[in-house]
Write a protein that holds these residues in place. Structure first.
Motif, short mmCIF file in Angstrom:
data_model
loop_
_atom_site.label_atom_id
_atom_site.label_comp_id
_atom_site.label_asym_id
_atom_site.label_seq_id
_atom_site.Cartn_x
_atom_site.Cartn_y
_atom_site.Cartn_z
N LYS A 109 0.83 -1.21 0.00
CA LYS A 109 0.00 0.00 0.00
C LYS A 109 0.87 1.26 0.00
O LYS A 109 0.50 2.26 -0.62
CB LYS A 109 -0.92 0.01 1.22
CG LYS A 109 -2.06 -0.98 1.16
CD LYS A 109 -3.04 -0.76 2.29
CE LYS A 109 -3.85 0.49 2.12
NZ LYS A 109 -4.91 0.64 3.13
N ASP A 114 -6.99 -3.97 2.32
CA ASP A 114 -6.98 -3.66 0.89
C ASP A 114 -8.10 -2.73 0.47
O ASP A 114 -7.93 -1.95 -0.48
CB ASP A 114 -7.09 -4.97 0.08
CG ASP A 114 -5.84 -5.82 0.18
OD1 ASP A 114 -4.78 -5.26 0.51
OD2 ASP A 114 -5.93 -7.03 -0.08
N ASP A 115 -9.26 -2.82 1.14
CA ASP A 115 -10.40 -2.02 0.70
C ASP A 115 -10.33 -0.57 1.17
O ASP A 115 -11.19 0.24 0.83
CB ASP A 115 -11.72 -2.66 1.16
CG ASP A 115 -11.81 -2.81 2.68
OD1 ASP A 115 -10.83 -2.49 3.37
OD2 ASP A 115 -12.86 -3.27 3.15
N CYS A 116 -9.30 -0.24 1.95
CA CYS A 116 -9.09 1.13 2.40
C CYS A 116 -8.02 1.76 1.53
O CYS A 116 -6.88 1.31 1.53
CB CYS A 116 -8.67 1.15 3.87
SG CYS A 116 -8.38 2.81 4.53
N GLU A 148 -14.22 7.46 -1.96
CA GLU A 148 -13.76 6.19 -1.39
C GLU A 148 -13.06 6.43 -0.06
O GLU A 148 -13.24 5.67 0.91
CB GLU A 148 -12.80 5.50 -2.36
CG GLU A 148 -13.46 4.98 -3.63
CD GLU A 148 -12.44 4.50 -4.65
OE1 GLU A 148 -11.23 4.44 -4.29
OE2 GLU A 148 -12.82 4.21 -5.79
N GLN A 170 -14.28 5.18 3.74
CA GLN A 170 -13.46 4.36 4.63
C GLN A 170 -13.16 5.05 5.96
O GLN A 170 -12.94 4.39 6.97
CB GLN A 170 -12.16 3.98 3.92
CG GLN A 170 -12.32 2.85 2.92
CD GLN A 170 -12.84 1.58 3.55
OE1 GLN A 170 -12.33 1.13 4.58
NE2 GLN A 170 -13.87 0.99 2.96
#
Length: 512
Positions: A170, A326-328, A400, A404
């Motif tokens: 990341k 991963d979704d952040c 997004e 989050q």
């Protein structure tokens, strides 16, 4: 016809490295002419990647997560000269956590597995013990092939799987298998297995780790205010910003630089802080461009959110926070309003609500009123990495990130957002890939043969010495080498300088 001037030393870029012009003499009588040196930057204000932006609503956001801590007393002296009053600075104890599976784990994660659930503690300890046993029989000449292997050897396979590998992807926007391990030094905590086992049994949090466990921050004007203050100590006639300082072409053979306003600057020595790939383009040097091809960098997106209301108790005195999932999209969140009360508008300032946090980008979540109202206010700054290996949707990125923030209990869906900041930086992190060291071993000597000292975060492309103090000292040491033959310790011996916190390093330069 262009205006032509001649200087002994030309410095390109007014970030921390270029501000080492502070080391050059201010007294023109020292030289044979009155144009002994010149500092140029295409930006209208100094600071580079350590600058600060202000939103129309009055929220300050640094162009990335910056705090002041130091390996050099010389650096401290320079900053204290520029900002001499005790009221110019705020002192902080780092309060830092990692968001992992819905809980806050104290930083550094690998030192605080005692905060994990029992089954995960056991798996992490097994991996650490296996790594320690394997290390006992490994030859000292057996070096890790890449950063991923370094992680497995030092923190074990389980911690590598659940944290080191996903989090570092990341940040760096490349897999850890494609990064070298020579950069690590003080940047990554290496756990003490016995102490970890004791802390797991006793349920204890590890003590503060790292050189930035305490740090300071300017009371006003953000990080960029530091470098504006440093620049203000320089003679105005020796600095050019904006169009007057914008470089369009460099002729290394003729030792001249063409500026956008038509000025031709002839020099004897050039201290460059532009990114190496940008430098190659300005020099129109095909060989240099080819040598730079193996160098890889990620881009950084900085998102700032200004919120009406008192800072919630769950945020408290947190400084910065890391996010693994991963979704952040963001890897780090900084509670920027905690750094200084002047990083956001005064509570009496009346601002309109742009949207509710839970509104999304589809027209929902509209505020009850569009009338400006007073605060108080607080703010969060987010960082999102980007590369060809890790693309980002620029159109949806802000939505997004805010979604989050809600999902991770940082803000509430009904919080009123009064300011949104977004800026993308092409050059964010100089990635220490497997090919980096070999490329730099050719690039920097090639430039040096042309009397070009390329230094700084992207000028030398060496992440392990690219903090503000490192970058400043790279410039100082380059100038000291030019005029006094001094050693460039920071660039050439990063592990050595990183062990010398607040050292008494003094240079025989002009400013002593």
């Amino acid at each position: 016809m262009s205006n032509s001037i001649t200087v002994d030393t030309l410095v390109i870029g007014a970030g921390p490295t270029g501000m080492a012009a502070w080391e050059l003499p201010n007294d023109s009588s020292t030289w044979q002419n009155n144009e002994s040196w010149l500092l140029v930057d295409s930006n209208p204000v100094p600071g580079g990647l350590a600058s600060t932006d202000v939103t129309p609503e009055g929220f300050l956001f640094d162009v990335g997560g910056h705090v002041v801590f130091s390996h050099y007393k010389y650096f401290d002296d320079a900053l204290n000269e520029a900002l001499p009053s005790p009221h110019d600075w705020l002192e902080h104890q780092r309060v830092c956590y990692v968001r992992f599976r819905g809980q806050w784990v104290p930083y550094p994660f690998q030192n605080n597995i005692a905060a994990l659930e029992r089954e995960e503690q056991a798996l992490c300890m097994e991996g650490l013990i296996d790594a320690a046993l394997e290390a006992r029989v490994r030859s000292p000449t057996d070096k890790p092939a890449n950063f991923d292997e370094w992680n497995q050897r030092n923190v074990g396979r389980r911690l590598t799987d659940i944290f080191m590998r996903p989090y570092n992807f990341k940040v760096w926007a490349v897999p850890t298998t494609e990064m070298n391990a020579s950069w690590v030094g003080e940047r990554v905590a290496n756990p003490d297995v016995k102490l970890l086992a004791r802390n797991v049994i006793l349920g204890k949090v590890a003590p503060a780790w790292g050189p930035n466990a305490t740090f300071r921050f300017p009371a006003k004007a953000g990080t960029g205010g530091i470098w504006i203050a440093v620049a203000n100590t320089l003679p105005a006639e020796r600095t050019r910003f904006g169009e007057q300082g914008s470089v369009t072409e460099i002729d290394a053979d003729a030792k001249s630089v063409q500026l956008k306003d038509g000025t031709l600057v002839k020099y004897n020595n050039l201290v460059n802080t532009m990114a190496l790939d940008t430098l190659a383009s300005c020099m129109r040097d095909a060989k240099l461009a080819e040598l730079c091809k193996p160098l890889f960098h990620s881009s950084t997106n900085v998102i700032g959110v200004g919120i009406r209301g008192a800072r919630p108790d769950r945020i408290g005195d947190k400084c910065w926070l890391y996010f693994v999932a991963d979704d952040c999209p963001f890897y780090r969140a900084t509670i920027f309003s905690n750094y200084s009360p002047n990083n956001q508008p005064d509570a009496s300032t009346r601002l309109a609500t742009l949207r509710l946090a839970g509104g999304g980008g589809g027209g929902g979540g509209k505020p009850e009123t569009s009338e400006p109202r007073p605060g108080p206010y607080w703010s969060i700054m987010l960082e999102v990495s980007e590369s060809a290996r890790k693309p980002v949707n620029q159109q949806t990125l802000v939505d997004e990130c805010i979604a989050q923030l809600i999902a991770n209990d940082m803000v509430s869906a009904d919080d009123e957002i009064v300011s949104i900041y977004k800026r993308r930086f092409e050059h964010g992190y100089p990635t220490p890939t497997l090919e980096r060291d070999g490329a730099l071993a050719e690039v920097l000597p090639y430039l040096r043969s042309k009397d070009i000292f390329s230094r700084g975060r992207f000028g030398a492309w060496t992440y392990e010495v690219s903090n503000q103090d490192h970058s400043f000292m790279q410039g100082v040491e380059a100038i000291d080498h030019i005029y006094n033959g001094g050693a460039e310790l920071t660039l050439n011996y990063p592990d050595f300088v990183n062990r010398r916190i607040n050292s008494e390093r003094r240079l025989p330069g002009f400013r002593d």
